[in-house]
Design a protein around this motif. Structure first.
Motif, PDB file in Angstrom:
ATOM      1  N   LEU A   1       0.838  -1.202   0.000  1.00  8.76           N
ATOM      2  CA  LEU A   1       0.000   0.000   0.000  1.00  8.76           C
ATOM      3  C   LEU A   1       0.871   1.250   0.000  1.00  8.76           C
ATOM      4  CD1 LEU A   1      -2.659  -1.088   2.642  1.00  8.76           C
ATOM      5  CD2 LEU A   1      -2.768  -1.319   0.162  1.00  8.76           C
ATOM      6  N   ILE A   2       1.886   1.247   0.860  1.00 10.48           N
ATOM      7  CA  ILE A   2       2.802   2.397   0.915  1.00 10.48           C
ATOM      8  C   ILE A   2       3.536   2.533  -0.413  1.00 10.48           C
ATOM      9  CG2 ILE A   2       4.869   3.313   2.037  1.00 10.48           C
ATOM     10  CD1 ILE A   2       3.937   1.895   4.604  1.00 10.48           C
ATOM     11  N   GLY A   3       4.021   1.413  -0.932  1.00  8.60           N
ATOM     12  CA  GLY A   3       4.733   1.444  -2.207  1.00  8.60           C
ATOM     13  C   GLY A   3       3.852   1.929  -3.342  1.00  8.60           C
ATOM     14  N   GLY A   4       2.606   1.454  -3.357  1.00  3.77           N
ATOM     15  CA  GLY A   4       1.687   1.897  -4.400  1.00  3.77           C
ATOM     16  C   GLY A   4       1.374   3.377  -4.301  1.00  3.77           C
ATOM     17  N   ALA A   5       1.168   3.864  -3.064  1.00  3.61           N
ATOM     18  CA  ALA A   5       0.874   5.284  -2.873  1.00  3.61           C
ATOM     19  C   ALA A   5       2.069   6.150  -3.258  1.00  3.61           C
ATOM     20  CB  ALA A   5       0.481   5.534  -1.414  1.00  3.61           C
ATOM     21  N   LEU A   6       3.264   5.746  -2.830  1.00  6.75           N
ATOM     22  CA  LEU A   6       4.463   6.518  -3.165  1.00  6.75           C
ATOM     23  C   LEU A   6       4.710   6.532  -4.666  1.00  6.75           C
ATOM     24  CD1 LEU A   6       6.867   5.363  -0.303  1.00  6.75           C
ATOM     25  CD2 LEU A   6       5.795   7.602  -0.552  1.00  6.75           C
ATOM     26  N   THR A   7       4.523   5.373  -5.305  1.00 13.04           N
ATOM     27  CA  THR A   7       4.752   5.295  -6.746  1.00 13.04           C
ATOM     28  C   THR A   7       3.756   6.158  -7.519  1.00 13.04           C
ATOM     29  OG1 THR A   7       5.612   3.047  -6.519  1.00 13.04           O
ATOM     30  CG2 THR A   7       4.885   3.715  -8.705  1.00 13.04           C
ATOM     31  N   THR A   8       2.500   6.130  -7.079  1.00 13.13           N
ATOM     32  CA  THR A   8       1.456   6.885  -7.784  1.00 13.13           C
ATOM     33  C   THR A   8       1.565   8.387  -7.518  1.00 13.13           C
ATOM     34  OG1 THR A   8      -0.014   4.973  -7.599  1.00 13.13           O
ATOM     35  CG2 THR A   8      -1.034   7.082  -8.134  1.00 13.13           C
ATOM     36  N   LYS A   9       1.813   8.760  -6.266  1.00  9.74           N
ATOM     37  CA  LYS A   9       1.771  10.173  -5.882  1.00  9.74           C
ATOM     38  C   LYS A   9       3.123  10.880  -5.997  1.00  9.74           C
ATOM     39  CE  LYS A   9      -2.548   9.666  -4.688  1.00  9.74           C
ATOM     40  NZ  LYS A   9      -3.640  10.236  -5.499  1.00  9.74           N
ATOM     41  N   VAL A  10       4.217  10.151  -5.779  1.00 10.65           N
ATOM     42  CA  VAL A  10       5.538  10.789  -5.801  1.00 10.65           C
ATOM     43  C   VAL A  10       6.430  10.103  -6.847  1.00 10.65           C
ATOM     44  CG1 VAL A  10       7.463  11.614  -4.402  1.00 10.65           C
ATOM     45  CG2 VAL A  10       5.243  11.222  -3.326  1.00 10.65           C
ATOM     46  N   SER A  11       7.089   9.031  -6.440  1.00  9.05           N
ATOM     47  CA  SER A  11       7.976   8.286  -7.332  1.00  9.05           C
ATOM     48  C   SER A  11       8.278   6.942  -6.689  1.00  9.05           C
ATOM     49  CB  SER A  11       9.284   9.054  -7.552  1.00  9.05           C
ATOM     50  OG  SER A  11      10.268   8.217  -8.163  1.00  9.05           O
ATOM     51  N   TRP A  12       8.548   5.932  -7.529  1.00 11.07           N
ATOM     52  CA  TRP A  12       8.911   4.627  -7.000  1.00 11.07           C
ATOM     53  C   TRP A  12      10.191   4.691  -6.179  1.00 11.07           C
ATOM     54  CZ3 TRP A  12      13.704   2.932  -8.263  1.00 11.07           C
ATOM     55  CH2 TRP A  12      14.297   3.406  -9.435  1.00 11.07           C
ATOM     56  N   ARG A  13      11.029   5.704  -6.382  1.00  3.92           N
ATOM     57  CA  ARG A  13      12.290   5.814  -5.651  1.00  3.92           C
ATOM     58  C   ARG A  13      12.065   6.001  -4.153  1.00  3.92           C
ATOM     59  NH1 ARG A  13      16.494   6.367  -9.248  1.00  3.92           N
ATOM     60  NH2 ARG A  13      15.847   6.787 -11.397  1.00  3.92           N
ATOM     61  N   TRP A  14      10.925   6.565  -3.797  1.00  2.00           N
ATOM     62  CA  TRP A  14      10.636   6.749  -2.375  1.00  2.00           C
ATOM     63  C   TRP A  14      10.309   5.439  -1.668  1.00  2.00           C
ATOM     64  CZ3 TRP A  14      11.437  10.641   0.925  1.00  2.00           C
ATOM     65  CH2 TRP A  14      11.826  11.859   0.376  1.00  2.00           C
ATOM     66  N   CYS A  15      10.131   4.393  -2.428  1.00  2.00           N
ATOM     67  CA  CYS A  15       9.991   3.064  -1.813  1.00  2.00           C
ATOM     68  C   CYS A  15      11.279   2.664  -1.097  1.00  2.00           C
ATOM     69  CB  CYS A  15       9.652   2.022  -2.879  1.00  2.00           C
ATOM     70  SG  CYS A  15       8.051   2.245  -3.665  1.00  2.00           S
ATOM     71  N   PHE A  16      12.402   3.275  -1.508  1.00  2.00           N
ATOM     72  CA  PHE A  16      13.689   2.980  -0.888  1.00  2.00           C
ATOM     73  C   PHE A  16      14.142   4.102   0.046  1.00  2.00           C
ATOM     74  CE2 PHE A  16      13.588   0.896  -5.086  1.00  2.00           C
ATOM     75  CZ  PHE A  16      13.646  -0.421  -4.667  1.00  2.00           C
ATOM     76  N   TRP A  17      13.856   5.350  -0.314  1.00  2.00           N
ATOM     77  CA  TRP A  17      14.222   6.448   0.582  1.00  2.00           C
ATOM     78  C   TRP A  17      13.548   6.302   1.939  1.00  2.00           C
ATOM     79  CZ3 TRP A  17      18.429   8.628  -0.551  1.00  2.00           C
ATOM     80  CH2 TRP A  17      18.746   9.099  -1.821  1.00  2.00           C
ATOM     81  N   ILE A  18      12.371   5.711   1.965  1.00  2.00           N
ATOM     82  CA  ILE A  18      11.626   5.596   3.215  1.00  2.00           C
ATOM     83  C   ILE A  18      12.344   4.701   4.225  1.00  2.00           C
ATOM     84  CG2 ILE A  18      10.230   3.575   2.593  1.00  2.00           C
ATOM     85  CD1 ILE A  18       7.850   4.965   3.905  1.00  2.00           C
ATOM     86  N   ASN A  19      13.265   3.851   3.739  1.00  2.00           N
ATOM     87  CA  ASN A  19      14.008   2.982   4.657  1.00  2.00           C
ATOM     88  C   ASN A  19      14.982   3.757   5.546  1.00  2.00           C
ATOM     89  OD1 ASN A  19      12.809   0.624   3.804  1.00  2.00           O
ATOM     90  ND2 ASN A  19      14.348   0.207   2.248  1.00  2.00           N
ATOM     91  N   LEU A  20      15.412   4.949   5.102  1.00  2.00           N
ATOM     92  CA  LEU A  20      16.425   5.684   5.862  1.00  2.00           C
ATOM     93  C   LEU A  20      15.917   6.148   7.230  1.00  2.00           C
ATOM     94  CD1 LEU A  20      18.229   7.759   3.098  1.00  2.00           C
ATOM     95  CD2 LEU A  20      18.747   5.491   3.986  1.00  2.00           C
ATOM     96  N   PRO A  21      14.794   6.871   7.323  1.00  2.00           N
ATOM     97  CA  PRO A  21      14.325   7.237   8.661  1.00  2.00           C
ATOM     98  C   PRO A  21      13.923   6.026   9.496  1.00  2.00           C
ATOM     99  CG  PRO A  21      12.690   7.838   7.000  1.00  2.00           C
ATOM    100  CD  PRO A  21      13.938   7.471   6.270  1.00  2.00           C
ATOM    101  N   CYS A  22      13.319   5.023   8.851  1.00  2.00           N
ATOM    102  CA  CYS A  22      12.951   3.810   9.598  1.00  2.00           C
ATOM    103  C   CYS A  22      14.188   3.117  10.146  1.00  2.00           C
ATOM    104  CB  CYS A  22      12.174   2.857   8.696  1.00  2.00           C
ATOM    105  SG  CYS A  22      10.569   3.471   8.165  1.00  2.00           S
ATOM    106  N   GLY A  23      15.231   3.032   9.322  1.00  2.00           N
ATOM    107  CA  GLY A  23      16.464   2.387   9.772  1.00  2.00           C
ATOM    108  C   GLY A  23      17.155   3.160  10.869  1.00  2.00           C
ATOM    109  N   ALA A  24      17.094   4.492  10.809  1.00  2.00           N
ATOM    110  CA  ALA A  24      17.714   5.313  11.850  1.00  2.00           C
ATOM    111  C   ALA A  24      17.043   5.078  13.199  1.00  2.00           C
ATOM    112  CB  ALA A  24      17.636   6.791  11.463  1.00  2.00           C
ATOM    113  N   VAL A  25      15.721   5.039  13.189  1.00  2.00           N
ATOM    114  CA  VAL A  25      14.982   4.771  14.432  1.00  2.00           C
ATOM    115  C   VAL A  25      15.335   3.390  14.968  1.00  2.00           C
ATOM    116  CG1 VAL A  25      12.682   4.410  15.403  1.00  2.00           C
ATOM    117  CG2 VAL A  25      13.095   6.334  13.860  1.00  2.00           C
ATOM    118  N   THR A  26      15.421   2.424  14.062  1.00  2.00           N
ATOM    119  CA  THR A  26      15.755   1.057  14.466  1.00  2.00           C
ATOM    120  C   THR A  26      17.159   0.977  15.065  1.00  2.00           C
ATOM    121  OG1 THR A  26      14.342   0.175  12.718  1.00  2.00           O
ATOM    122  CG2 THR A  26      15.986  -1.299  13.635  1.00  2.00           C
TER     123      THR A  26
END
Length: 552
Positions: A196-221
């Motif tokens: 769902l997140i990937g589909g929304a990012l791809t449709t509304k922004v770009s498929w590249r944000w499917c990977f950029w989103i890992n950076l803040p998640c990884g930092a928190v982790t």
């Protein structure tokens, strides 16, 4: 004697010290595959208290979440990626590069966790995973994206292996099935939301944000891991000097294994698409890969305890059967995860976001069944019946998916997906438990790595097979249908998924869609075959194994 002149202890010396320090009550316990009714209950006094355990598990669950999200977030974005890079013939590599690197590094991470401090190794795995995500997000062409997926797979292997290994230091065996289930729940929850997140990012922004989103998640982790994961030294192998630790790694075996699988996977990926199956290139790749894998097997036999996969571990009946089970079931569910979105977008005309919603039945079904089976195994104690039942249900579900047609009703594909999701939820969760029962504490790290290796190996091997079958049948079917003259010169194999149907006039598109459907159904047949085989393999696991009785 001068203490400085004493020789450095070897790994075997330290393992002997570990064995001598075991509780006296365990001296009479049996070793092997068959459980012993006289096995004493596990001493739980050495495990951390509830508060520390809870904080540590939260950090581990965050790691499982981001890896689970990365596994499926590209499923709905893949058609748009192929459109941008004009690389339908490389779509299999977006999955298999991640799976191959993750697969080949599982066993290496098992050794790393055995000889190095768990927390540091776990953090390094997170950093590698994040580095791969950056490469994917900034990829200027398809080859760089494939490389980034491979790097992320290396880190994901360390995160996946670390979760199970750290749990063995935190949670008593009788309760471990429930905590394993929580890890699966975090992974599957991420899998539910990722498309769902990937589909929304791809449709509304770009498929590249499917990977950029890992950076803040990884930092928190990473921050949570630093603050909350406080696992002690564990086994005395951590105290070895670095030079001695490096001697314990099977570098030659690692290279021969990686080279062998790489050659075989290239042959599967290129066969029938880039080169003919009987071409010298494909034959040479198969021959070289087979030779390297034979060399790898001989090295494992010769090196014994220093081998990447000690044969005394893999030679145990239950470890061998559950590993093969992971290979087959991992292959089946991975195929469905990657090719169902293609069916929804190409046949149903769904957007990336709506195709993510359409995947919810299979993912939610897997999540619910995994949660249920963890509680049931903790209560009943016996995992083997759930392996068999899971494989049977998955086979039914995957078989029903092979009946898809361009006008299949919504209710049908929802019900079929539920069956396909319940099976792996039951079976894969249950298949993780025998390794923790039949192996000693020192061997559990390697055992879990072998099981994870099997799961990812299944996807890595069978995705290229499914891809070759899919592309060959698709090109064969579409080549018989006239295309629009302005686009006739564009090779079908280098078009994007969403661009293919546009190459045909409107009156020919139903035929093109039918050809597309037929090609995709063949991948579902491959998944069905893996389900049948996993059912037969599940019957070979000892039904007497119980999580309530730890073997020593």
């Amino acid at each position: 004697m001068d203490p400085k002149s004493r020789p450095e202890p070897t790994a075997n010396d330290l393992e002997l010290l570990d064995l001598r320090s075991k509780d006296v009550d365990k001296k009479g316990a049996t070793t092997g595959d068959a459980p012993s009714d006289s096995t004493p209950a596990e001493d739980e006094s050495s495990y951390p208290g509830p508060s520390r355990r809870s904080l540590t598990v939260i950090a581990l669950l965050l790691c499982s979440f981001i890896v689970g999200m990365d596994q499926t977030i590209t499923a709905t974005a893949t058609p748009y990626i192929t459109d941008e890079f004009h690389a339908l013939d490389q779509v299999g590599w977006y999955a298999s590069s991640y799976l191959v690197s993750s697969c080949l590094c599982q066993l290496v991470w098992g050794k790393i966790y055995r000889f190095f401090t768990l927390k540091k190794a776990y953090l390094i795995a997170i950093v590698i995973f994040e580095a791969g995500s950056v490469l994917c997000a900034a990829a200027p062409k398809s080859a760089v994206l494939i490389l980034g997926r491979a790097v992320a797979g290396v880190g994901a292997a360390g995160i996946n292996a670390g979760y199970g290994i750290i749990l063995t230091r935190l949670v008593p065996l009788r309760s471990r099935a429930m905590y394993d289930t929580w890890g699966s729940a975090a992974y599957m929850t991420a899998s539910v939301t990722a498309p769902l997140i990937g589909g929304a990012l791809t449709t509304k922004v770009s498929w590249r944000w499917c990977f950029w989103i890992n950076l803040p998640c990884g930092a928190v982790t990473a921050i949570a891991t630093i603050l909350f994961v406080k696992v002690g030294q564990g086994h005395t192998q951590h105290q070895l000097p670095l030079s001695q630790k490096l001697k314990e790694f099977d570098f030659l075996g690692t290279c021969t294994m990686m080279g062998g699988f790489a050659c075989v996977l290239l042959a599967l990926q290129w066969g029938g698409i880039v080169y003919a199956w009987n071409s010298s290139v494909v034959i040479a790749l198969f021959a070289t890969g087979g030779g390297l894998l034979v060399m790898f097997a001989l090295l494992q036999w010769r090196l014994k305890e220093k081998a990447l996969i000690p044969l005394r571990i893999l030679g145990q009946r239950n470890i061998a059967f559950t590993t093969v089970y992971h290979i087959l079931m991992g292959a089946g569910i991975t195929i469905l995860e990657y090719y169902l979105p293609l069916w929804f977008q190409a046949i149903e005309g769904a957007t990336p976001l709506s195709s993510g919603l359409m995947l919810l039945p299979i993912i939610i079904a897997g999540l619910v069944s995994a949660l249920a089976v963890g509680s049931l195994i903790s209560w009943l104690g016996y995992p083997q019946p759930f392996l068999v039942a899971g494989a049977a249900i998955f086979t039914i579900g995957a078989g029903l998916l092979t009946t898809f047609q361009p006008h299949t009703e919504r209710a049908h594909w929802i019900i079929f997906q539920i069956f396909a999701g319940v099976g792996p939820g039951l079976g894969l969760q249950a298949a993780l438990m025998p390794v923790q029962v039949v192996l000693s504490d020192q061997d559990v790290a390697v055992g879990i790595a072998v099981e994870n290796f099997g799961f990812v190996l299944g996807g890595a091997l069978f995705i290229p097979m499914a891809q070759a079958i899919f592309v060959n049948r698709l090109i064969s079917g579409l080549s018989r249908i006239p295309r629009q003259s302005a686009r006739t010169g564009a090779p079908l194999s280098t078009a994007g998924v969403n661009q293919i149907l546009a190459q045909f006039p409107k009156k020919s598109r139903p035929k093109a869609k039918a050809a597309y459907n037929e090609a995709l159904l063949l991948t579902f047949w491959v998944a069905t075959a893996t389900g049948i085989l996993s059912f037969l393999v599940g019957l070979g696991v000892d039904p007497r194994i119980s999580v309530k009785k730890k073997q020593q």
